[in-house]
Design a protein around this motif. Structure first.
Motif, PDB file in Angstrom:
ATOM      1  N   UNK A   1      36.669  25.750  49.436  1.00 40.84           N
ATOM      2  CA  UNK A   1      36.972  26.138  48.063  1.00 40.84           C
ATOM      3  C   UNK A   1      35.735  26.571  47.299  1.00 40.84           C
ATOM      4  N   UNK A   2      34.586  25.941  47.562  1.00 41.67           N
ATOM      5  CA  UNK A   2      33.366  26.328  46.846  1.00 41.67           C
ATOM      6  C   UNK A   2      33.010  27.786  47.114  1.00 41.67           C
ATOM      7  N   UNK A   3      33.063  28.203  48.363  1.00 35.84           N
ATOM      8  CA  UNK A   3      32.743  29.601  48.705  1.00 35.84           C
ATOM      9  C   UNK A   3      33.820  30.556  48.196  1.00 35.84           C
ATOM     10  N   UNK A   4      35.078  30.137  48.281  1.00 32.82           N
ATOM     11  CA  UNK A   4      36.149  30.975  47.744  1.00 32.82           C
ATOM     12  C   UNK A   4      35.979  31.161  46.242  1.00 32.82           C
TER      13      UNK A   4
ATOM     14  N   UNK B   1      30.880  23.695  43.228  1.00 35.43           N
ATOM     15  CA  UNK B   1      30.982  22.345  43.812  1.00 35.43           C
ATOM     16  C   UNK B   1      32.038  21.521  43.089  1.00 35.43           C
ATOM     17  N   UNK B   2      32.078  21.650  41.773  1.00 40.29           N
ATOM     18  CA  UNK B   2      33.069  20.939  40.965  1.00 40.29           C
ATOM     19  C   UNK B   2      34.490  21.378  41.352  1.00 40.29           C
ATOM     20  N   UNK B   3      34.687  22.675  41.537  1.00 39.91           N
ATOM     21  CA  UNK B   3      35.996  23.207  41.930  1.00 39.91           C
ATOM     22  C   UNK B   3      36.365  22.699  43.320  1.00 39.91           C
ATOM     23  N   UNK B   4      35.390  22.678  44.222  1.00 40.13           N
ATOM     24  CA  UNK B   4      35.626  22.181  45.582  1.00 40.13           C
ATOM     25  C   UNK B   4      36.048  20.706  45.549  1.00 40.13           C
ATOM     26  N   UNK B   5      35.337  19.897  44.776  1.00 34.36           N
ATOM     27  CA  UNK B   5      35.671  18.469  44.672  1.00 34.36           C
ATOM     28  C   UNK B   5      37.063  18.269  44.059  1.00 34.36           C
ATOM     29  N   UNK B   6      37.391  19.072  43.074  1.00 34.71           N
ATOM     30  CA  UNK B   6      38.725  18.972  42.467  1.00 34.71           C
ATOM     31  C   UNK B   6      39.793  19.334  43.491  1.00 34.71           C
TER      32      UNK B   6
END
Length: 177
Positions: free
Chosen positions: A123-126, A153-158
């Motif tokens: 998700x972070x790369x997307x 990173x925040x989006x990936x963690x979510x």
């Protein structure tokens, strides 16, 4: 009206009962997980249907032009939205419609996967591709933007949190639909 608790995907889908089906349809069509779609939309618009970038003020009180044509749940720019409408065969799509917005986000992530080889689980790369565009991502334009790397990173963690939450209520949601 945005969901009352945007940090809990199960509560979001219980409150907005047609949103689960919208994300599920997009996930099936484009192969992009529900949690990824929802994490990106949360970051982009906080689930506000008519979200827009702020208007800068001149002399502190005169509204000026917006810096971008980004609009709606996905904060999609006019030209990218038009590209989606044409390529995805969804000419009547509306950025204020949640189902259309999910389809757009999933389409964009699937395009990033197909053209750049970014796995739909990263998700972070997307998100970096979503924010910077395919060309910007290829040029690594995000490397000079620490704030954007932090946001990705925040989006990936979510997305990881949403995915774990969804595992606990998926059966309930499937029975409703």
């Amino acid at each position: 009206m945005p969901p009352k608790n945007p940090e809990n995907i199960c509560q979001i889908f219980r409150e907005k009962d047609d949103w689960y089906q919208a994300t599920l349809s997009s996930a099936r069509r484009w192969g992009v997980p529900i949690a990824v779609q929802m994490a990106i939309i949360n970051q982009e618009s906080s689930f506000v249907a008519d979200a827009q970038p702020p208007r800068p003020l001149i002399l502190g009180f005169i509204p000026w032009f917006r810096s971008s044509s980004a609009y709606g749940y996905p904060q999609a720019k006019d030209e990218t939205w038009a590209d989606y409408q044409q390529k995805a065969g969804n000419g009547w799509a509306d950025r204020e419609d949640f189902a259309d917005s999910c389809d757009f986000v999933a389409w964009y992530c699937a395009t990033s996967n197909r053209k750049l080889g970014i796995p739909t689980s990263e998700t972070d790369k997307l998100y970096l591709t979503y924010h910077e565009g395919l060309g910007g991502y290829q040029r690594s334009s995000y490397l000079s933007k620490q704030w954007l790397l932090n946001t990705a990173q925040k989006v990936h963690q979510r997305a990881l949190r949403y995915d774990a939450q969804l595992a606990s209520c998926r059966q309930e949601l499937e029975q409703k639909n």
